[in-house]
Design a protein around this motif. Structure first.
Motif, PDB file in Angstrom:
ATOM      1  N   PRO A  16       1.474  -0.955   0.111  1.00 36.43           N
ATOM      2  CA  PRO A  16       0.186   0.196  -0.125  1.00 36.43           C
ATOM      3  C   PRO A  16       0.925   1.546  -0.064  1.00 36.43           C
ATOM      4  CG  PRO A  16      -0.435  -1.798   1.863  1.00 36.43           C
ATOM      5  CD  PRO A  16       0.573  -1.825   1.455  1.00 36.43           C
ATOM      6  N   SER A  17       0.278   2.452  -0.843  1.00 37.69           N
ATOM      7  CA  SER A  17       1.391   3.642  -0.845  1.00 37.69           C
ATOM      8  C   SER A  17       0.723   4.299   0.394  1.00 37.69           C
ATOM      9  CB  SER A  17       0.261   3.915  -1.868  1.00 37.69           C
ATOM     10  OG  SER A  17      -0.238   4.770  -1.890  1.00 37.69           O
ATOM     11  N   ASP A  18       1.575   5.145   0.518  1.00 38.08           N
ATOM     12  CA  ASP A  18       1.417   6.002   1.529  1.00 38.08           C
ATOM     13  C   ASP A  18       0.017   6.884   2.204  1.00 38.08           C
ATOM     14  OD1 ASP A  18       4.255   5.903   2.689  1.00 38.08           O
ATOM     15  OD2 ASP A  18       4.956   7.339   1.722  1.00 38.08           O
ATOM     16  N   ALA A  19      -0.772   6.872   0.752  1.00 40.67           N
ATOM     17  CA  ALA A  19      -1.404   7.457   0.336  1.00 40.67           C
ATOM     18  C   ALA A  19      -2.775   6.694   1.082  1.00 40.67           C
ATOM     19  CB  ALA A  19      -1.761   8.328  -1.225  1.00 40.67           C
ATOM     20  N   MET A  20      -2.267   5.506   0.321  1.00 42.45           N
ATOM     21  CA  MET A  20      -3.920   4.174   1.072  1.00 42.45           C
ATOM     22  C   MET A  20      -3.192   4.628   2.302  1.00 42.45           C
ATOM     23  SD  MET A  20      -3.050   1.269  -2.330  1.00 42.45           S
ATOM     24  CE  MET A  20      -2.831   2.582  -3.660  1.00 42.45           C
ATOM     25  N   ARG A  21      -2.678   4.180   2.460  1.00 43.85           N
ATOM     26  CA  ARG A  21      -2.225   4.030   4.700  1.00 43.85           C
ATOM     27  C   ARG A  21      -2.813   4.825   4.772  1.00 43.85           C
ATOM     28  NH1 ARG A  21       1.556  -0.393   5.870  1.00 43.85           N
ATOM     29  NH2 ARG A  21       2.517  -0.914   3.971  1.00 43.85           N
ATOM     30  N   ALA A  22      -2.628   6.522   4.804  1.00 43.16           N
ATOM     31  CA  ALA A  22      -3.455   7.374   5.430  1.00 43.16           C
ATOM     32  C   ALA A  22      -4.919   7.474   5.192  1.00 43.16           C
ATOM     33  CB  ALA A  22      -2.989   9.260   4.656  1.00 43.16           C
ATOM     34  N   ALA A  23      -5.246   7.268   3.689  1.00 44.18           N
ATOM     35  CA  ALA A  23      -7.065   7.595   3.896  1.00 44.18           C
ATOM     36  C   ALA A  23      -7.209   5.855   4.536  1.00 44.18           C
ATOM     37  CB  ALA A  23      -6.644   7.267   2.241  1.00 44.18           C
ATOM     38  N   MET A  24      -6.581   5.358   4.660  1.00 48.75           N
ATOM     39  CA  MET A  24      -7.090   4.048   5.267  1.00 48.75           C
ATOM     40  C   MET A  24      -7.124   4.298   7.274  1.00 48.75           C
ATOM     41  SD  MET A  24      -5.609   0.623   3.592  1.00 48.75           S
ATOM     42  CE  MET A  24      -5.013  -0.837   4.963  1.00 48.75           C
ATOM     43  N   ALA A  25      -6.732   4.428   7.490  1.00 45.11           N
ATOM     44  CA  ALA A  25      -6.838   5.370   8.582  1.00 45.11           C
ATOM     45  C   ALA A  25      -7.289   6.397   9.024  1.00 45.11           C
ATOM     46  CB  ALA A  25      -5.113   6.207   9.609  1.00 45.11           C
ATOM     47  N   ALA A  26      -8.225   7.447   8.439  1.00 45.98           N
ATOM     48  CA  ALA A  26      -8.724   8.505   8.539  1.00 45.98           C
ATOM     49  C   ALA A  26     -10.180   7.910   7.760  1.00 45.98           C
ATOM     50  CB  ALA A  26      -7.832   9.495   7.777  1.00 45.98           C
ATOM     51  N   ALA A  27     -10.002   6.612   7.416  1.00 42.83           N
ATOM     52  CA  ALA A  27     -11.678   6.197   6.577  1.00 42.83           C
ATOM     53  C   ALA A  27     -12.775   6.624   8.292  1.00 42.83           C
ATOM     54  CB  ALA A  27     -11.369   4.733   6.187  1.00 42.83           C
ATOM     55  N   ASP A  28     -13.610   6.640   7.584  1.00 43.22           N
ATOM     56  CA  ASP A  28     -15.411   7.280   8.155  1.00 43.22           C
ATOM     57  C   ASP A  28     -15.634   5.726   8.309  1.00 43.22           C
ATOM     58  OD1 ASP A  28     -17.679   7.895   9.787  1.00 43.22           O
ATOM     59  OD2 ASP A  28     -17.958   9.370   8.012  1.00 43.22           O
ATOM     60  N   VAL A  29     -15.786   4.975   9.080  1.00 42.68           N
ATOM     61  CA  VAL A  29     -16.594   3.790   9.086  1.00 42.68           C
ATOM     62  C   VAL A  29     -17.867   3.679   9.709  1.00 42.68           C
ATOM     63  CG1 VAL A  29     -14.003   3.215   8.529  1.00 42.68           C
ATOM     64  CG2 VAL A  29     -15.044   2.263  10.756  1.00 42.68           C
ATOM     65  N   PRO A  38     -20.359   4.672   6.045  1.00 41.12           N
ATOM     66  CA  PRO A  38     -20.328   5.738   4.111  1.00 41.12           C
ATOM     67  C   PRO A  38     -18.951   5.935   3.361  1.00 41.12           C
ATOM     68  CG  PRO A  38     -19.119   7.098   6.461  1.00 41.12           C
ATOM     69  CD  PRO A  38     -19.530   5.133   6.891  1.00 41.12           C
ATOM     70  N   THR A  39     -18.144   5.084   3.804  1.00 41.89           N
ATOM     71  CA  THR A  39     -16.810   5.161   2.633  1.00 41.89           C
ATOM     72  C   THR A  39     -17.376   4.330   2.315  1.00 41.89           C
ATOM     73  OG1 THR A  39     -15.133   5.818   4.938  1.00 41.89           O
ATOM     74  CG2 THR A  39     -14.402   4.365   2.594  1.00 41.89           C
ATOM     75  N   PHE A  43     -17.030   4.312  -2.517  1.00 43.33           N
ATOM     76  CA  PHE A  43     -16.628   3.889  -3.422  1.00 43.33           C
ATOM     77  C   PHE A  43     -17.378   3.076  -4.341  1.00 43.33           C
ATOM     78  CE2 PHE A  43     -13.968   0.194  -4.298  1.00 43.33           C
ATOM     79  CZ  PHE A  43     -12.651   0.482  -5.054  1.00 43.33           C
ATOM     80  N   GLU A  44     -18.133   2.168  -3.725  1.00 46.25           N
ATOM     81  CA  GLU A  44     -19.031   1.471  -5.006  1.00 46.25           C
ATOM     82  C   GLU A  44     -19.805   2.032  -5.043  1.00 46.25           C
ATOM     83  OE1 GLU A  44     -20.128  -2.342  -1.659  1.00 46.25           O
ATOM     84  OE2 GLU A  44     -21.113  -0.223  -1.522  1.00 46.25           O
ATOM     85  N   MET A  45     -20.193   3.443  -4.918  1.00 49.24           N
ATOM     86  CA  MET A  45     -20.392   4.544  -6.273  1.00 49.24           C
ATOM     87  C   MET A  45     -20.388   4.803  -7.419  1.00 49.24           C
ATOM     88  SD  MET A  45     -24.073   4.720  -5.437  1.00 49.24           S
ATOM     89  CE  MET A  45     -24.403   6.822  -5.656  1.00 49.24           C
ATOM     90  N   GLU A  46     -18.672   4.925  -6.413  1.00 44.88           N
ATOM     91  CA  GLU A  46     -17.675   5.609  -8.129  1.00 44.88           C
ATOM     92  C   GLU A  46     -17.645   4.343  -8.977  1.00 44.88           C
ATOM     93  OE1 GLU A  46     -14.794   8.359  -9.741  1.00 44.88           O
ATOM     94  OE2 GLU A  46     -17.065   8.308  -9.108  1.00 44.88           O
ATOM     95  N   MET A  47     -17.237   3.240  -8.769  1.00 47.48           N
ATOM     96  CA  MET A  47     -17.673   1.975  -9.071  1.00 47.48           C
ATOM     97  C   MET A  47     -18.730   2.087 -10.093  1.00 47.48           C
ATOM     98  SD  MET A  47     -14.359   1.182  -9.094  1.00 47.48           S
ATOM     99  CE  MET A  47     -14.012   0.003 -10.144  1.00 47.48           C
ATOM    100  N   ALA A  48     -19.463   2.091  -9.855  1.00 47.08           N
ATOM    101  CA  ALA A  48     -20.886   1.995 -10.877  1.00 47.08           C
ATOM    102  C   ALA A  48     -20.358   2.936 -11.678  1.00 47.08           C
ATOM    103  CB  ALA A  48     -22.170   2.355  -9.853  1.00 47.08           C
ATOM    104  N   ARG A  49     -20.056   4.525 -11.248  1.00 50.01           N
ATOM    105  CA  ARG A  49     -20.452   4.938 -12.060  1.00 50.01           C
ATOM    106  C   ARG A  49     -19.495   5.237 -13.016  1.00 50.01           C
ATOM    107  NH1 ARG A  49     -16.906   8.828 -13.406  1.00 50.01           N
ATOM    108  NH2 ARG A  49     -15.380   8.379 -12.173  1.00 50.01           N
ATOM    109  N   ILE A  50     -18.084   4.749 -12.913  1.00 49.69           N
ATOM    110  CA  ILE A  50     -16.613   3.842 -13.545  1.00 49.69           C
ATOM    111  C   ILE A  50     -17.762   3.582 -15.045  1.00 49.69           C
ATOM    112  CG2 ILE A  50     -14.719   3.030 -13.753  1.00 49.69           C
ATOM    113  CD1 ILE A  50     -13.413   4.974 -11.013  1.00 49.69           C
ATOM    114  N   THR A  51     -17.810   2.516 -14.690  1.00 53.82           N
ATOM    115  CA  THR A  51     -18.473   0.707 -15.673  1.00 53.82           C
ATOM    116  C   THR A  51     -19.008   1.109 -15.477  1.00 53.82           C
ATOM    117  OG1 THR A  51     -18.604  -0.388 -13.065  1.00 53.82           O
ATOM    118  CG2 THR A  51     -17.212  -0.330 -13.704  1.00 53.82           C
ATOM    119  N   GLY A  52     -20.618   2.572 -15.385  1.00 51.37           N
ATOM    120  CA  GLY A  52     -21.891   2.602 -16.164  1.00 51.37           C
ATOM    121  C   GLY A  52     -22.750   1.526 -16.039  1.00 51.37           C
TER     122      GLY A  52
END
Length: 372
Positions: A16-29, A38-39, A43-52
């Motif tokens: 995991p990149s530093d950005a990934m680790r930081a996001a994991m630590a700060a995630a609203d769960v 909510p996180t 993410f699921e909404m974003e993947m639905a959007r990307i894939t149409g």
């Protein structure tokens, strides 16, 4: 001077990149089984959007993603799925569609480019008149990119054609899109266009995109509601899963833009290997981040080569008894590629000049990449 390990076993090996680790630590769960994280939802909404597609579902692995997808479509025992004889679902997923789901696989030969001939797909569809004797065809599965065919990309036009076959016969189409973002970048075609004809798609976030864990299933809202039930049945419902989805979100945001460099480096690696006389490489077949090459000198086995490379901090895995697969990912640099090429050439020479040292490795057992 390369001091770190150059790990070319798979694109699943990234840290995991530093950005990934930081996001994991700060995630609203919150509790995702209760639908409250909510996180995960973002993410699921974003993947639905990307894939149409209408909806998406985060699951622990690509194997579970494909298994759930097949079982949602084939919800009646005695169902049959048409899929490639060299596909990941058929070879590397422990036969789960049969052992767990009671789904019968009907294989069609994969061409070197990862496709199956359209006429052979049509011929594999069971006629309703044979329902007393045969399984009932309900699903067709494609794989894009196709790993065992060297990371080849399936075009949108080909996928559309298979989709039309499925639709005209009342079947569903699932795409194992573990590396669909690699295909999108290589073809210059948006992901949503590549999967437009599909009823469901699995997307691995922990392969080319470099997240530590997880895959996503996308499809219609009704499909995903059924998938949620199966995820729970299979033990894939997780509680504060936003910690993982936060890293996955960063992976999609940050890594897609780096995939073109992975593909470029794979071509450089292939060109370099082609210059080493002990190997045979079809450089024109390198479309994404995978490089397959054959060992033409019988004194060099994949196991021997891997052992000597490991002594030089280069990790690799055999693809067969006389072949190797090397996989580029975003944590492999240009200098890593050059170092690996130097090491491969030196390792081959070391084996040839000191072959007695490696005789204990010629017992016929060969590890392979096991679908990574």
């Amino acid at each position: 001077m390369v001091t770190n390990v150059v790990d070319l076993r798979s694109d699943t090996v990234t840290k995991p990149s530093d950005a990934m680790r930081a996001a994991m630590a700060a995630a609203d769960v919150d509790d995702d089984v209760l639908g409250a994280d909510p996180t995960a939802h973002r993410f699921e909404m974003e993947m639905a959007r990307i894939t149409g597609k209408e909806a998406a579902l985060f699951v622990p692995s690509g194997t579970m993603a494909n298994l759930i997808s097949v079982l949602v479509h084939c919800d009646t025992r005695g169902s049959e799925v048409i899929l490639g004889d060299n596909s990941h679902i058929h070879i590397y997923e422990n036969g789960g569609i049969s052992t767990i789901g009671g789904v019968h696989p009907k294989t069609v030969r994969n061409n070197p480019d990862g496709t199956m001939d359209i006429d052979k797909i049509v011929a594999a569809i069971r006629h309703p008149d044979g329902a007393l004797y045969y399984p009932t065809t309900r699903l067709i599965c494609l794989e894009n990119t196709h790993a065992n065919c060297g990371g080849k990309c399936l075009s949108a036009e080909y996928t559309d054609e298979v989709g039309e076959v499925a639709k005209s016969h009342g079947l569903k189409l699932h795409i194992d899109g573990a590396r669909i973002f690699n295909a999108s970048v290589a073809l210059g075609v948006p992901v949503h266009r590549l999967v437009k004809a599909a009823d469901s798609v699995s997307v691995c976030i922990s392969k080319g995109l470099g997240a530590p864990v997880g895959s996503v299933i996308v499809g219609s809202t009704a499909f995903i509601e059924k998938a949620k039930i199966l995820r729970k049945t299979l033990g894939g419902g997780m509680r504060q899963v936003g910690i993982l989805c936060a890293a996955a979100y960063v992976a999609v945001r940050d890594t897609v833009g780096k995939l073109a460099d992975d593909h470029r480096r794979a071509k450089v690696l292939a060109d370099g290997l082609k210059k080493i006389k002990h190997f045979r490489v079809d450089t024109t077949s390198v479309e994404t981040n995978m490089v397959f090459f054959d060992i033409v000198d019988s004194r060099i086995s994949p196991d021997k080569l891997c052992q000597v490379l490991e002594q030089r901090n280069v990790l690799a895995m055999p693809a067969g008894s006389k072949s190797m697969r090397l996989v580029i990912h975003y944590q492999i640099s240009d200098s890593d590629v050059q170092y690996a090429l130097t090491c491969v050439e030196k390792a081959a020479e070391e084996i040839l000049t000191g072959s007695k040292k490696f005789e204990h490795l010629t017992n016929g057992t060969t590890r392979n990449s096991y679908g990574h």
